[in-house]
Write a protein that holds these residues in place. Structure first.
Motif, PDB file in Angstrom:
ATOM      1  N   GLY A  53      -1.046  43.323 -40.065  1.00 39.23           N
ATOM      2  CA  GLY A  53       0.290  43.028 -40.586  1.00 39.23           C
ATOM      3  C   GLY A  53       1.151  44.272 -40.672  1.00 39.23           C
ATOM      4  N   VAL A  54       0.547  45.385 -41.054  1.00 36.47           N
ATOM      5  CA  VAL A  54       1.272  46.662 -41.096  1.00 36.47           C
ATOM      6  C   VAL A  54       1.712  47.040 -39.683  1.00 36.47           C
ATOM      7  CG1 VAL A  54       1.086  49.122 -41.665  1.00 36.47           C
ATOM      8  CG2 VAL A  54      -0.008  47.414 -43.133  1.00 36.47           C
ATOM      9  N   LEU A  55       0.825  46.831 -38.717  1.00 36.37           N
ATOM     10  CA  LEU A  55       1.149  47.115 -37.317  1.00 36.37           C
ATOM     11  C   LEU A  55       2.307  46.244 -36.843  1.00 36.37           C
ATOM     12  CD1 LEU A  55       0.540  48.422 -34.567  1.00 36.37           C
ATOM     13  CD2 LEU A  55      -1.236  46.670 -34.247  1.00 36.37           C
ATOM     14  N   ALA A  56       2.256  44.957 -37.145  1.00 37.82           N
ATOM     15  CA  ALA A  56       3.339  44.048 -36.748  1.00 37.82           C
ATOM     16  C   ALA A  56       4.672  44.484 -37.355  1.00 37.82           C
ATOM     17  CB  ALA A  56       3.016  42.616 -37.171  1.00 37.82           C
ATOM     18  N   ALA A  57       4.656  44.825 -38.644  1.00 40.02           N
ATOM     19  CA  ALA A  57       5.889  45.252 -39.312  1.00 40.02           C
ATOM     20  C   ALA A  57       6.438  46.530 -38.683  1.00 40.02           C
ATOM     21  CB  ALA A  57       5.631  45.459 -40.803  1.00 40.02           C
ATOM     22  N   LYS A  58       5.555  47.466 -38.362  1.00 39.71           N
ATOM     23  CA  LYS A  58       5.998  48.725 -37.752  1.00 39.71           C
ATOM     24  C   LYS A  58       6.687  48.459 -36.416  1.00 39.71           C
ATOM     25  CE  LYS A  58       4.212  53.083 -35.889  1.00 39.71           C
ATOM     26  NZ  LYS A  58       4.912  54.079 -36.691  1.00 39.71           N
ATOM     27  N   LEU A  59       6.056  47.655 -35.563  1.00 33.67           N
ATOM     28  CA  LEU A  59       6.633  47.374 -34.247  1.00 33.67           C
ATOM     29  C   LEU A  59       7.928  46.571 -34.355  1.00 33.67           C
ATOM     30  CD1 LEU A  59       3.328  46.597 -32.344  1.00 33.67           C
ATOM     31  CD2 LEU A  59       4.689  48.681 -32.216  1.00 33.67           C
ATOM     32  N   ARG A  60       7.961  45.614 -35.288  1.00 31.02           N
ATOM     33  CA  ARG A  60       9.188  44.841 -35.512  1.00 31.02           C
ATOM     34  C   ARG A  60      10.313  45.738 -36.025  1.00 31.02           C
ATOM     35  NH1 ARG A  60       8.218  41.749 -40.155  1.00 31.02           N
ATOM     36  NH2 ARG A  60       9.095  43.575 -41.151  1.00 31.02           N
ATOM     37  N   ASN A  61      10.000  46.577 -36.995  1.00 29.16           N
ATOM     38  CA  ASN A  61      11.011  47.452 -37.584  1.00 29.16           C
ATOM     39  C   ASN A  61      11.553  48.472 -36.589  1.00 29.16           C
ATOM     40  OD1 ASN A  61      10.717  46.084 -39.985  1.00 29.16           O
ATOM     41  ND2 ASN A  61       9.396  47.614 -40.914  1.00 29.16           N
ATOM     42  N   HIS A  62      10.753  48.817 -35.585  1.00 33.81           N
ATOM     43  CA  HIS A  62      11.199  49.738 -34.539  1.00 33.81           C
ATOM     44  C   HIS A  62      11.851  48.998 -33.362  1.00 33.81           C
ATOM     45  CE1 HIS A  62       8.791  52.730 -36.693  1.00 33.81           C
ATOM     46  NE2 HIS A  62       9.567  53.602 -36.094  1.00 33.81           N
ATOM     47  N   GLY A  63      12.014  47.684 -33.509  1.00 32.32           N
ATOM     48  CA  GLY A  63      12.689  46.902 -32.485  1.00 32.32           C
ATOM     49  C   GLY A  63      11.877  46.687 -31.216  1.00 32.32           C
ATOM     50  N   LEU A  82      -0.626  29.506 -40.866  1.00 25.74           N
ATOM     51  CA  LEU A  82       0.391  29.812 -39.857  1.00 25.74           C
ATOM     52  C   LEU A  82       0.490  31.317 -39.649  1.00 25.74           C
ATOM     53  CD1 LEU A  82       3.351  27.382 -40.598  1.00 25.74           C
ATOM     54  CD2 LEU A  82       1.702  27.278 -38.739  1.00 25.74           C
ATOM     55  N   ILE A  83       0.568  31.698 -38.383  1.00 22.58           N
ATOM     56  CA  ILE A  83       0.771  33.101 -38.018  1.00 22.58           C
ATOM     57  C   ILE A  83       1.948  33.176 -37.049  1.00 22.58           C
ATOM     58  CG2 ILE A  83      -1.605  33.806 -38.422  1.00 22.58           C
ATOM     59  CD1 ILE A  83      -2.026  33.635 -35.362  1.00 22.58           C
ATOM     60  N   SER A  84       2.548  34.320 -36.958  1.00 19.92           N
ATOM     61  CA  SER A  84       3.717  34.504 -36.108  1.00 19.92           C
ATOM     62  C   SER A  84       3.344  34.588 -34.634  1.00 19.92           C
ATOM     63  CB  SER A  84       4.467  35.782 -36.485  1.00 19.92           C
ATOM     64  OG  SER A  84       4.994  35.661 -37.794  1.00 19.92           O
ATOM     65  N   VAL A  85       4.244  34.084 -33.817  1.00 21.04           N
ATOM     66  CA  VAL A  85       4.183  34.280 -32.367  1.00 21.04           C
ATOM     67  C   VAL A  85       5.240  35.336 -32.069  1.00 21.04           C
ATOM     68  CG1 VAL A  85       4.507  33.240 -30.088  1.00 21.04           C
ATOM     69  CG2 VAL A  85       3.485  31.892 -31.969  1.00 21.04           C
ATOM     70  N   TRP A  86       4.860  36.329 -31.263  1.00 28.01           N
ATOM     71  CA  TRP A  86       5.714  37.486 -30.979  1.00 28.01           C
ATOM     72  C   TRP A  86       5.971  37.609 -29.486  1.00 28.01           C
ATOM     73  CZ3 TRP A  86       7.441  40.002 -35.243  1.00 28.01           C
ATOM     74  CH2 TRP A  86       6.723  39.822 -36.434  1.00 28.01           C
ATOM     75  N   ARG A  87       7.001  38.362 -29.163  1.00 27.99           N
ATOM     76  CA  ARG A  87       7.335  38.699 -27.780  1.00 27.99           C
ATOM     77  C   ARG A  87       7.933  40.089 -27.800  1.00 27.99           C
ATOM     78  NH1 ARG A  87       8.524  36.992 -22.877  1.00 27.99           N
ATOM     79  NH2 ARG A  87       7.925  34.831 -23.067  1.00 27.99           N
ATOM     80  N   ALA A  88       7.711  40.819 -26.712  1.00 24.35           N
ATOM     81  CA  ALA A  88       8.346  42.139 -26.599  1.00 24.35           C
ATOM     82  C   ALA A  88       9.859  41.954 -26.707  1.00 24.35           C
ATOM     83  CB  ALA A  88       7.977  42.793 -25.278  1.00 24.35           C
ATOM     84  N   ALA A  89      10.507  42.854 -27.406  1.00 25.70           N
ATOM     85  CA  ALA A  89      11.955  42.744 -27.609  1.00 25.70           C
ATOM     86  C   ALA A  89      12.740  43.356 -26.466  1.00 25.70           C
ATOM     87  CB  ALA A  89      12.340  43.420 -28.931  1.00 25.70           C
ATOM     88  N   ARG A  90      12.080  44.139 -25.632  1.00 26.41           N
ATOM     89  CA  ARG A  90      12.794  44.801 -24.528  1.00 26.41           C
ATOM     90  C   ARG A  90      12.225  44.411 -23.209  1.00 26.41           C
ATOM     91  NH1 ARG A  90      12.545  50.719 -27.298  1.00 26.41           N
ATOM     92  NH2 ARG A  90      13.492  50.070 -29.204  1.00 26.41           N
TER      93      ARG A  90
END
Length: 90
Positions: A53-63, A82-90
């Motif tokens: 979760g810390v890793l997810a927050a770090k990557l999300r916060n860095h966009g 329930l867990i989040s589904v993610w995608r690269a933002a760039r």
């Protein structure tokens, strides 16, 4: 908890998050949509599962990643939460 132990644990957590983030950033272009369940076998095992979760927050916060949905976890210890589904933002 002993202050020295807390400092050591903090350093371990920081080191794990930094190492895992570097590995994940390299994997992002080929991942498409993913959950952190998908990443458990691809990244080193942390001392505490909450560090994902810390890793997810770090990557999300860095966009670097963005949340695109939610699904039930497939890991038995997560009991279908329930867990989040993610995608690269760039």
């Amino acid at each position: 908890m002993n202050e020295a132990i807390q400092l050591e644990l903090g350093a371990l957590k920081r080191d794990w998050v930094e190492d895992a983030a570097a590995q994940l950033v390299a994997l992002l272009p080929g991942l498409g949509e993913f959950t952190f369940d998908d990443l458990h076998p691809l990244l080193p095992k942390p001392e505490n599962e909450n560090w994902f979760g810390v890793l997810a927050a770090k990557l999300r916060n860095h966009g670097l990643i963005r949340r695109v949905g939610a699904v039930a976890s497939r890991r038995p210890e997560a009991n279908g939460r329930l867990i989040s589904v993610w995608r690269a933002a760039r």
